[in-house]
Design an enzyme around this catalytic site. Structure first.
Site, mmCIF file in Angstrom:
data_model
loop_
_atom_site.group_PDB
_atom_site.id
_atom_site.type_symbol
_atom_site.label_atom_id
_atom_site.label_comp_id
_atom_site.label_asym_id
_atom_site.label_seq_id
_atom_site.Cartn_x
_atom_site.Cartn_y
_atom_site.Cartn_z
ATOM 1 N N ASP A 318 0.811 -1.221 -0.103
ATOM 2 C CA ASP A 318 -0.029 -0.076 -0.012
ATOM 3 C C ASP A 318 0.878 1.039 0.167
ATOM 4 O OD1 ASP A 318 -2.322 -1.604 0.239
ATOM 5 O OD2 ASP A 318 -2.446 -1.622 2.166
ATOM 6 N N ARG A 395 -5.069 6.474 -1.840
ATOM 7 C CA ARG A 395 -3.511 6.547 -1.552
ATOM 8 C C ARG A 395 -2.666 7.020 -3.055
ATOM 9 N NH1 ARG A 395 -3.273 3.688 3.007
ATOM 10 N NH2 ARG A 395 -4.426 1.642 3.135
HETATM 11 C C1 S3P Z 1 -4.779 -5.658 3.637
HETATM 12 C C2 S3P Z 1 -3.997 -6.618 2.566
HETATM 13 C C3 S3P Z 1 -3.403 -5.923 1.434
HETATM 14 C C4 S3P Z 1 -3.932 -4.356 1.324
HETATM 15 C C5 S3P Z 1 -4.765 -3.990 1.839
HETATM 16 C C6 S3P Z 1 -5.225 -4.394 3.446
HETATM 17 C C7 S3P Z 1 -5.341 -6.384 4.764
HETATM 18 O O1 S3P Z 1 -4.386 -6.344 0.515
HETATM 19 O O2 S3P Z 1 -3.406 -4.099 0.176
HETATM 20 O O3 S3P Z 1 -5.091 -2.439 1.906
HETATM 21 O O4 S3P Z 1 -5.783 -5.530 5.785
HETATM 22 O O5 S3P Z 1 -5.229 -7.467 4.862
HETATM 23 P P1 S3P Z 1 -4.159 -7.867 -0.257
HETATM 24 O O6 S3P Z 1 -4.465 -8.979 0.876
HETATM 25 O O7 S3P Z 1 -4.993 -7.806 -1.285
HETATM 26 O O8 S3P Z 1 -2.717 -8.100 -0.703
#
Ligand code: S3P
Length: 434
Positions: A318, A395
């Site tokens: 992120d 973001r």
């Molecule tokens: C998150 C995991 C990430 C991240 C998202 C939040 C989480 O996504 O990009 O903003 O809280 O588990 P992905 O699991 O799709 O990589």
């Protein structure tokens, strides 16, 4: 749409304390709801995504009240079939994690999403939940599935699942479903992802263990609330201030009580490799033991390009948009390997960031495709002010405000209303540093 004019006569200096980490907040709500007893969640962040999870749980019959940034969850009372379809807004974490929970109920729920989440892929979570026994139907387009999703809870069985895509959301959905399954659930990760679900389940008494790249959950133990928890500051929000403090000469920012979860500090490690002056002071001896936190002090300085490996990407997924900004202000080449997952976020963040940064004069190119797609930035040490676009993505919007504040000349960003998804106080926090 709310546009924002960015003038670059600004040297940020001062201290900030951020509200709780978004990823931890979702888990705190869900796991408190599943655990016996009352949980008080402190430093709860109020934004569109955290409220999406809170509202979904309330629609499923969980008693939740809130007083500013303190949330009270009365857990362990079971979930109730909602009267109508449940709206998850545009929160991907809400939808994917709650699917794991609903897989273990004995009723049917229809989940509907906002416009942006409705365009994001869901097979990655539907497929393993089906293997566990859940009945799921979703809108199909080609081989992929999208919201709305209807899930019919069933008696589940534990599975051994190798994650085909590095995703903490998918891992968490499987683990949450595993709480209701018969037999052991084991998730195997190719590349490690954030471990907030594992930490919190353990803190609430679950039988969960980690052995190298395997997370093993044995169901059957009743979860029980520890009473009161504190959510450390959101490191993904801190990232904007870290980069800002580095690229505007004369800056010095102290970020207090930030999350320092080892699976989330990739941004700090990479910035340090780029030459950043960041002082880390872990907070020791506080009651908060399930998630590490500490203070971060950043001062401006020269940055140099670096190589970000594919294995590092989940620890800063992120933060990649704002790291791309840092790479433009660095001298030399930065390569981000295996950044393809960025195309599946709130918007296609490779496209949104490249479009904006190129309009500010950046030298960026892409090589490879799919999960192996890499971004190459030839840092020149500066960017020029320009007309910028948020692409309705929080973001992208905040990264471009950071870029514009450090650029030569003024800029305008077409829309900042999307920032409310994760950090409604962002512009006010910036002002507080002037
Ligand atoms: C998150 C995991 C990430 C991240 C998202 C939040 C989480 O996504 O990009 O903003 O809280 O588990 P992905 O699991 O799709 O990589």
């Amino acid at each position: 749409m709310k546009s924002f004019a960015v003038k670059n006569k600004f040297i940020p200096r001062g201290k900030i304390t951020l509200f709780g980490d978004k990823s931890i907040a979702h888990r705190a709500l869900i796991i408190s709801a599943l655990s016996c007893g009352k949980t008080i969640i402190n430093n709860f962040p109020i934004h569109d995504d955290s409220l999406a999870t809170l509202n979904v749980l309330a629609a499923l019959g969980v008693k939740i009240t809130r007083d500013k940034h303190q949330v009270y969850v009365c857990g362990g009372q079971g979930l109730r079939q909602p009267k109508s379809p449940v709206f998850v807004d545009n929160s991907g974490t809400t939808l994917r994690l709650i699917l794991g929970v609903l897989a273990g109920t004995d009723f049917k729920t229809k989940l509907i999403a906002g416009k942006y989440l409705s365009a994001r892929p869901m097979s990655r979570v539907n497929n393993p939940l089906r293997l566990m026994g859940a009945k799921i139907t979703a809108r199909k387009k080609g081989q992929e599935e999208y919201p709305p999703i209807t899930i019919n809870g069933k008696c589940l069985k534990g599975i051994l699942y190798r994650l085909p895509v590095a995703s903490a959301q998918v891992k968490s959905a499987i683990l949450l479903a595993g709480l209701f399954a018969s037999g052991k659930t084991c998730v195997v990760e190719g590349v490690s992802t954030r471990d907030h679900t594992e930490r919190m389940l353990k803190y609430f008494g679950a039988d969960i263990s980690i052995n190298k790249n395997r997370v093993i959950l044995n169901p059957g133990r009743c979860l029980s609330s520890p009473g009161s928890i504190y959510i450390p500051g959101d490191i993904s929000s801190a990232a904007f201030f870290l980069v800002l403090g580095l690229i505007i000469p004369g800056s010095k920012i102290v970020i207090q009580r930030s999350s320092l979860n080892p699976g989330r500090v990739g941004i700090i490690q990479v910035l340090k490799r780029m030459g950043a002056k960041i002082k880390i002071e872990p907070l020791k001896g506080c009651k908060q033991i399930f998630e590490p936190m500490g203070n971060l002090t950043v001062s401006s300085g020269k940055l140099k390009g670096t190589l970000i490996s594919r294995a590092e990407v989940p620890s800063l997924i992120d933060e990649l948009p704002v790291l791309m900004v840092a790479a433009c202000f660095a001298e030399g080449k930065t390569i981000i390997k295996g950044a393809g997952e960025l195309r599946f976020k709130e918007t296609d963040r490779i496209n949104s960031m490249i479009t904006n940064l190129r309009s500010m004069g950046a030298d960026i190119r892409l090589v490879g495709s799919g999960s192996l797609e890499s971004i190459i930035i030839n840092g020149k040490g500066f960017l020029m002010g320009a007309e910028l676009k948020s692409f309705a993505d929080h973001r992208t919007a905040m990264s471009m405000v950071v870029a514009a504040l450090a650029a030569k000349g003024n800029s305008r960003l077409d829309d900042v209303s999307c920032i409310s998804k994760s950090f409604p106080g962002f512009l006010t926090a910036l002002k507080g540093l002037s």
